[in-house]
Design an enzyme around this catalytic site. Structure first.
Site, mmCIF file in Angstrom:
data_model
loop_
_atom_site.group_PDB
_atom_site.id
_atom_site.type_symbol
_atom_site.label_atom_id
_atom_site.label_comp_id
_atom_site.label_asym_id
_atom_site.label_seq_id
_atom_site.Cartn_x
_atom_site.Cartn_y
_atom_site.Cartn_z
ATOM 1 N N ASP A 15 -32.996 80.121 12.944
ATOM 2 C CA ASP A 15 -33.502 78.763 13.623
ATOM 3 C C ASP A 15 -34.377 78.097 12.777
ATOM 4 O O ASP A 15 -34.278 76.997 12.547
ATOM 5 C CB ASP A 15 -34.033 79.210 15.015
ATOM 6 N N ARG A 94 -48.569 85.126 21.328
ATOM 7 C CA ARG A 94 -48.409 83.719 21.233
ATOM 8 C C ARG A 94 -49.588 82.983 21.144
ATOM 9 O O ARG A 94 -49.653 81.778 20.387
ATOM 10 C CB ARG A 94 -47.562 82.894 22.389
ATOM 11 N N ASP A 123 -42.174 80.849 25.961
ATOM 12 C CA ASP A 123 -42.915 80.817 24.774
ATOM 13 C C ASP A 123 -43.296 79.415 24.278
ATOM 14 O O ASP A 123 -44.553 79.149 23.667
ATOM 15 C CB ASP A 123 -42.268 81.504 23.516
ATOM 16 N N SER A 173 -31.940 88.026 21.580
ATOM 17 C CA SER A 173 -32.894 87.368 21.284
ATOM 18 C C SER A 173 -34.266 88.348 21.155
ATOM 19 O O SER A 173 -34.586 88.913 22.269
ATOM 20 C CB SER A 173 -33.432 86.200 22.109
HETATM 21 N N1 ARG Z 1 -39.781 87.049 28.682
HETATM 22 C C1 ARG Z 1 -40.968 87.765 27.788
HETATM 23 C C2 ARG Z 1 -42.105 86.882 27.815
HETATM 24 O O1 ARG Z 1 -41.963 85.592 28.361
HETATM 25 C C3 ARG Z 1 -40.494 87.963 26.391
HETATM 26 C C4 ARG Z 1 -40.132 86.562 25.617
HETATM 27 C C5 ARG Z 1 -39.533 87.123 24.159
HETATM 28 N N2 ARG Z 1 -39.300 86.111 23.413
HETATM 29 C C6 ARG Z 1 -38.298 85.847 22.570
HETATM 30 N N3 ARG Z 1 -37.884 84.952 21.717
HETATM 31 N N4 ARG Z 1 -37.130 86.992 22.762
HETATM 32 O O2 ARG Z 1 -43.107 87.199 27.656
#
Ligand code: ARG
Length: 344
Positions: A15, A94, A123, A173
């Site tokens: 990406d 993040r 995210d 992912s």
């Molecule tokens: N759902 C989790 C969160 O919001 C993990 C997100 C993981 N991100 C990813 N791009 N796989 O914290």
């Protein structure tokens, strides 16, 4: 006239690699990649890759120490676990990524930052809210949300632009940092299916863990872990050590249908061996060192703190106030905890 500049948070994956020429074409700008080490990253190889896919400059920053001191340990002291299950690894990383992006954009004179988050997850919100709090003058661009390309389209676009991409198919992912590994999407989205073994990378299946338990002593000073088995260890080493040790005993697997802040439910597989062990040890120590009233109030604060982190509200006065309460409680949380690691 000099071209506009955009700083892109760059992981080296498909990406964000495709995003480099795409941003150049669609925003008529130069792209600077920024790769941030939060624990599991080979910075130099990703930096090289950023240049190969067309960045005018590829920056790196090792933020592991900051992640531990300013984000992970305060969250540990707070007992922040989302919906009783998720120790918040991705969510804690993040805001730091947002801060690094803002700083890089300011030092490079860029007018915008870009990230590789999709339009379905938390995210994107965490990064964009972070930027808005720290550097509201910056524009935020989210190519993946804008371009409407499928994975196949991306590969085609990358080939047409002669990008050296190896689109190795991951089935999920994945995001990881020192505090844990998150896997979502693909077949994990069906909660009727047991997660496949290939969803896990940091923890052993119980059928493969040692037949004998391991005992472990963790020492805390004011709620911060400082020693393992009598040996002083700094944060990064201590967490890495516990990830290996506890992962080998199958500790720290989480299978969670969580409520995202964007309003959808999502099945997630987490691995967080060190975070699981440290939270358990820290909680155990607090049962002996906090009064009944402190313990009960702190449990409510923990839940609020976890929501604040999950919802991307790190850079708020509210989080600072919660931290002040937590820090005050931690003046009692010094001592050594003994744990037994066995079959998860
Ligand atoms: N759902 C989790 C969160 O919001 C993990 C997100 C993981 N991100 C990813 N791009 N796989 O914290």
């Amino acid at each position: 006239m000099a071209k506009d500049k955009i700083v892109l948070a760059y992981s080296g994956g498909l990406d964000t690699s495709v995003a480099v020429p795409w941003l150049q074409e669609n925003y008529n700008a130069e792209v600077i990649t920024l790769t941030i080490d939060l624990g599991m990253v080979d910075l130099e190889s990703i930096r090289q890759r950023g240049l190969q896919v067309g960045a005018v400059k590829a920056m790196t920053v090792d933020c592991r120490q900051t992640l531990v001191n300013e984000f992970l340990f305060p969250a540990l002291q707070a007992g922040a676990i989302y919906e009783g299950q998720y120790p918040l690894a991705t969510a804690l990383g993040r805001p730091l990524i947002a801060r690094c992006l803002a700083e890089a954009a300011q030092s490079e004179g860029a007018y915008a930052v870009a990230h590789g988050c999709t339009g379905k997850g938390n995210d994107q919100v965490r990064i964009e809210v972070g930027i808005a709090a720290l550097a509201p003058e910056l524009k935020v661009i989210a190519p993946i949300r804008e371009w409407g390309m499928s994975r196949e389209d991306e590969i085609e676009y990358g080939q047409a632009h002669h990008l050296p991409i190896n689109a190795s198919q991951s089935h999920f992912s994945v995001d990881e940092n020192l505090w844990g590994r998150s896997a979502e999407a693909g077949q994990l989205e069906d909660p009727w299916q047991e997660p496949p073994e290939e969803a896990f990378a940091w923890t052993k299946a119980l059928s493969n863990t040692p037949a004998d338990p391991a005992y472990l002593e963790i020492h805390f000073e004011l709620g911060i872990p400082t020693q393992v088995d009598g040996e002083s260890m700094a944060g990064i080493d201590l967490i890495s050590h516990l990830n290996t040790l506890a992962g080998a005993h199958g500790v720290g697997r989480v299978d969670h249908v969580e409520n995202r802040l964007v309003g959808i439910k999502s099945r997630e597989i987490y691995e967080a061996p060190a975070a699981t062990v440290l939270h358990a040890a820290h909680q155990a120590l607090e049962t002996l060192t906090l009064t009944k009233e402190q313990a009960r109030t702190k449990a409510k604060i923990s839940q609020e703190y976890a929501d604040v982190v999950y919802n991307g509200l790190w850079f708020t006065h509210h989080r600072q106030d919660l931290d002040a309460y937590v820090r005050s409680t931690q003046r009692y949380v010094t001592g050594t905890v003994r744990l037994k690691l066995f079959k998860g």
